[in-house]
Design an enzyme around this catalytic site. Sequence first.
Site, PDB file in Angstrom:
ATOM      1  N   GLY A 391       9.218 -12.390  -3.965  1.00 24.83           N
ATOM      2  CA  GLY A 391       9.162 -11.064  -3.737  1.00 24.83           C
ATOM      3  C   GLY A 391       8.697 -10.386  -4.874  1.00 24.83           C
ATOM      4  O   GLY A 391       7.752 -10.868  -5.338  1.00 24.83           O
ATOM      5  N   PRO A 392       8.054  -8.931  -4.281  1.00 24.49           N
ATOM      6  CA  PRO A 392       7.267  -8.846  -4.973  1.00 24.49           C
ATOM      7  C   PRO A 392       7.607  -8.269  -6.900  1.00 24.49           C
ATOM      8  O   PRO A 392       8.450  -8.465  -7.554  1.00 24.49           O
ATOM      9  CB  PRO A 392       7.590  -6.910  -4.352  1.00 24.49           C
ATOM     10  N   PRO A 393       6.335  -7.931  -7.344  1.00 25.58           N
ATOM     11  CA  PRO A 393       7.035  -7.761  -8.947  1.00 25.58           C
ATOM     12  C   PRO A 393       7.577  -7.259  -9.325  1.00 25.58           C
ATOM     13  O   PRO A 393       8.434  -6.002  -8.555  1.00 25.58           O
ATOM     14  CB  PRO A 393       5.614  -7.843  -9.643  1.00 25.58           C
ATOM     15  N   GLY A 394       9.097  -7.478 -10.117  1.00 27.16           N
ATOM     16  CA  GLY A 394       9.709  -6.979 -10.794  1.00 27.16           C
ATOM     17  C   GLY A 394      11.150  -6.745  -9.843  1.00 27.16           C
ATOM     18  O   GLY A 394      11.850  -6.159 -10.367  1.00 27.16           O
ATOM     19  N   GLY A 396      13.340  -9.265 -10.433  1.00 24.37           N
ATOM     20  CA  GLY A 396      14.449  -9.596 -11.051  1.00 24.37           C
ATOM     21  C   GLY A 396      14.111 -10.618 -11.245  1.00 24.37           C
ATOM     22  O   GLY A 396      14.888 -11.573 -11.354  1.00 24.37           O
ATOM     23  N   LYS A 397      13.073 -11.738 -10.660  1.00 31.14           N
ATOM     24  CA  LYS A 397      13.236 -12.774 -10.143  1.00 31.14           C
ATOM     25  C   LYS A 397      13.115 -14.021 -11.773  1.00 31.14           C
ATOM     26  O   LYS A 397      13.921 -15.042 -11.559  1.00 31.14           O
ATOM     27  CB  LYS A 397      11.758 -13.666  -9.262  1.00 31.14           C
ATOM     28  N   THR A 398      12.339 -12.858 -12.390  1.00 28.94           N
ATOM     29  CA  THR A 398      12.480 -14.079 -13.621  1.00 28.94           C
ATOM     30  C   THR A 398      13.848 -14.381 -14.452  1.00 28.94           C
ATOM     31  O   THR A 398      14.650 -15.122 -14.883  1.00 28.94           O
ATOM     32  CB  THR A 398      11.352 -13.999 -15.155  1.00 28.94           C
ATOM     33  N   SER A 714       0.596  -6.747  12.770  1.00 28.81           N
ATOM     34  CA  SER A 714       1.469  -6.085  13.065  1.00 28.81           C
ATOM     35  C   SER A 714       0.938  -4.370  12.805  1.00 28.81           C
ATOM     36  O   SER A 714       1.898  -3.440  13.012  1.00 28.81           O
ATOM     37  CB  SER A 714       2.847  -5.631  11.155  1.00 28.81           C
ATOM     38  N   LYS A 757       9.269  -3.570   4.797  1.00 30.29           N
ATOM     39  CA  LYS A 757       9.164  -2.257   4.980  1.00 30.29           C
ATOM     40  C   LYS A 757      10.059  -0.675   5.889  1.00 30.29           C
ATOM     41  O   LYS A 757       9.305   0.524   5.662  1.00 30.29           O
ATOM     42  CB  LYS A 757       8.370  -2.675   6.993  1.00 30.29           C
TER      43      LYS A 757
HETATM   44  P1  ADP Z   1       9.212 -10.401 -11.807  1.00 32.26           P
HETATM   45  O1  ADP Z   1       9.867 -11.114 -12.993  1.00 32.26           O
HETATM   46  O2  ADP Z   1      10.097 -10.863 -10.116  1.00 32.26           O
HETATM   47  O3  ADP Z   1       7.884 -10.048 -11.557  1.00 32.26           O
HETATM   48  P2  ADP Z   1      11.725  -9.621 -13.564  1.00 32.26           P
HETATM   49  O4  ADP Z   1      12.464 -10.477 -13.964  1.00 32.26           O
HETATM   50  O5  ADP Z   1      10.439  -9.640 -15.295  1.00 32.26           O
HETATM   51  O6  ADP Z   1      10.387  -9.536 -12.819  1.00 32.26           O
HETATM   52  O7  ADP Z   1      12.154  -8.200 -13.784  1.00 32.26           O
HETATM   53  C1  ADP Z   1      11.641  -6.836 -14.560  1.00 32.26           C
HETATM   54  C2  ADP Z   1      12.505  -6.097 -14.872  1.00 32.26           C
HETATM   55  O8  ADP Z   1      13.498  -5.742 -14.469  1.00 32.26           O
HETATM   56  C3  ADP Z   1      13.807  -6.506 -15.929  1.00 32.26           C
HETATM   57  O9  ADP Z   1      13.699  -6.354 -17.002  1.00 32.26           O
HETATM   58  C4  ADP Z   1      14.776  -7.503 -15.071  1.00 32.26           C
HETATM   59  O10 ADP Z   1      15.532  -7.319 -16.379  1.00 32.26           O
HETATM   60  C5  ADP Z   1      14.676  -5.219 -14.394  1.00 32.26           C
HETATM   61  N1  ADP Z   1      15.485  -6.154 -13.049  1.00 32.26           N
HETATM   62  C6  ADP Z   1      15.096  -6.300 -11.980  1.00 32.26           C
HETATM   63  N2  ADP Z   1      15.796  -6.465 -11.202  1.00 32.26           N
HETATM   64  C7  ADP Z   1      17.044  -6.162 -11.322  1.00 32.26           C
HETATM   65  C8  ADP Z   1      18.548  -6.030 -10.932  1.00 32.26           C
HETATM   66  N3  ADP Z   1      18.803  -6.083 -10.122  1.00 32.26           N
HETATM   67  N4  ADP Z   1      19.258  -5.482 -12.566  1.00 32.26           N
HETATM   68  C9  ADP Z   1      19.097  -5.463 -13.365  1.00 32.26           C
HETATM   69  N5  ADP Z   1      18.074  -5.505 -13.525  1.00 32.26           N
HETATM   70  C10 ADP Z   1      16.927  -5.958 -13.565  1.00 32.26           C
END
Ligand code: ADP
Length: 837
Positions: A391-394, A396-398, A714, A757
Amino acid sequence: MSERTEREIQADLDEELNEEEQLAIDEAVAASDDETVVPRGRGSFPLVPLREIVIFPEMVAPLKVGRDKSVAAIRAAAAAGGWIALVTQREPEQEEITSVDQLHAMGTLAKIAQVVNLPDGTLRAVVQGQRRLKVKSLDTTGAALMLKGSIVETPEVTGVEVEALMRSVQAQVETYVTSGAPVPPEAAVAAKNISDPGLLADMTAYTPDMTTEQRQELLETIDVVARLKYVASFLSRQIEILEIKGKIQSDVRSEMDKSQREYFLREQLKAIQRELGEEDPQQAETNELREKVEASGMPEEIKSRALKELDRMSRIPSASPEVGVIRTYVDWLISMPWNVATEDRIEIKEAAKVLADDHYGLEKVKERIIEYLAVRKLAPQVKSPILCFAGPPGVGKTSLGKSIARAMGRKFVRMSLGGLHDEAEIRGHRRTYIGALPGRIVQGIKQAGTKNPVFMLDEIDKLGADFRGDPSSALLEVLDPEQNATFQDNYLEVEFDLSQVLFVATANQLDTIPAPLRDRMEIIQIPGYTEAEKVQIAKRYILPKQRENHGLTEAQAIVPDDTLVHLIRHYTREAGVRNAEREIATVMRKLARAVAEKKGRKPEVDIKRLATWLGPERHEYGEMDNDDQIGSATGLVVTPVGGDVVTVEVGVMEGREELILTGQLGDVMKESARAALTWIKAHGAELGIAPERFEKSGLHIHVPAGAIPKDGPSAGVTMATAIVSALTGIPVRKEVAMTGEITLRGRVLPIGGLKSKSLAAHASGARVVLIPKKNEKDLPEIPEEIRKSLKIIPVETIGQVLEHALRRKPKPLPANHGTPRPPRIPVRSPSASGRPS
Ligand code: ADP
């Protein structure tokens, strides 16, 4: 005679004979043959005291005579038949002899063979020794010293003992000469030819190895047997010395080359230092490392490997760069968690709580993770697939990865694969390279400090491959449960068991992940959040977290919902919440400063304060065109950072037929544009576009935001709409966004990424979204609130698209305006169906 060393005098004896002297000596030797009449009994003779030499009977030698009294003695002797007494003084340094005690007790009576007056007033005389002369008394009154002494007669000795001694000495002389004595080789032959035992013994005094003291002692030994024994013992000692010397030399030469010698000496030095308790620093370091190796609990074979390296280290000079290389290597072996593991605790309820505590929403994702953990709990030995969060950055993957680690009680490490080209980055460099290091996997394990961490392979889709080897194949080996128990890093050179590691991966895009890697993984998609979800995440998770990070209490930092909405709408534009988190952190920083400065400001952050702190609004909310536009249509695309809207613009240029495409379009997108144009040409009559219009006008298709590469099929429907609008002059309805691939026959094919989308469409303020009919099945993916606020219209053909997108229906050309001919082109197979665009 001036002061000189014994060697110099000997050199005189050997070399300094000029022709004249040699002649005198030869004459003297000849004279001795025809029985010179030697005085007998007692007598008084002029004396020349000798400083560093001893003259023996039968010895012919040149003398340099310098002292006045000695010069007078030579003159006196020469005047009176040539007899002269030669006695060595006890102290060579003594200038003037005033008493008999200053002389040795035994001297030689010699005959002067020749006298040469030198220009400086000194003399050179050649003398030939005749008899031993026992010193009695000295008369110092005259111009020359006069010595009274008795001449020693040597009786002829014969017998077995003397015979045996003589042979033995002759043999010794021979050995002495062949062992490298500093005498001419003829000496051995000369010794063999001497029949007089006393003379044989005296002859030894020629060797430079004999000291003045020894010579004097030899001279004083009158008994011939004793004299032979003295010489025999002297020679045997000299032979021994020569032999040892030879042995040392040949040992040194043949057995050791220089480095071996150094090594040998260094070992001795170390042994001595050890005895003295003074260890050298390198030794101390090796010992310290050795102890660490012993204490590290590493497996036996690795321990012996490390100890072997340390042995090698102690053998090379400390200045060698190799020492550092070995030290680093052994340090790595020591610091690896060979046997360190955390104990898994998988309580399903507890894990669910951890995941819920850390993340808002993501219900399906959390559920899948819980199932995964449950399987691991029930069957720890079963090799489970590797989870990959895409998925896109941010989004919550990490942080999901971290939660898994927390739920299981494991350590967490993360390694980014982005831009990694070199296989050695994964597997390490061989130690032969300067500055070699282990690969990222081993580094990550060391960082975790346990052999069973949760190991996140970040950005697995950004893995490159080039001439330095393919990192993805190395990664495959790492991830393969069949192989990773015996993973071998090039640097460590020993195996490390990775089978306990729980690998998880992340990716922004799926289509760039090498296929074999993708097959190993179970993909969990996290497409992005709706605005409402973002607000909830910000409110419940990010805000409390950032408050805590900045040391603020709830009462000190109040951010109302409408401020959060404003922040998300106007200061961020993203699928995830990363920028939102960054902006919230900025707000908290400003608040913290205000609190610290005790400015007494109100703790509430309203929209006005947001503007002062974060600057002017960065994004327009609902960035749709305000008015209906001609030649411009809104499409929906998926990019690595989530769904987005793009505007396709078409300009018509009068002149000749041509097609220009700009805006960093990928090949697939360009093909879509051509396909759209072909369909439009074929249907020109229905759309009210005369064939001349195509012939006389060029089309320029542009997709703005040119820095971002765009590709995917698309945008087909969007291009078709924009071209028709440009050629017909009919405006496109501003509230419509669309997505779909087209065929030459005008069919609309399904697309991927519908949820992303629709989120983008919603965020941009669109109200109507045209989607391929085949994507109707994906509608449940779209969050409820968005489905409610958008009018989603499934379409099957371009005709339907135009019907919904154009402000008016195009007027077909009158029937007499030429008949359109359907294109005779084979139908393009919907190869890209299902491909995300
Ligand atoms: P990614 O690895 O996908 O780029 P991160 O895991 O670094 O994203 O997430 C970025 C920030 O957003 C982190 O502080 C994370 O805890 C928060 N975050 C992302 N998704 C959620 C969620 N569903 N609930 C709570 N916090 C989230």
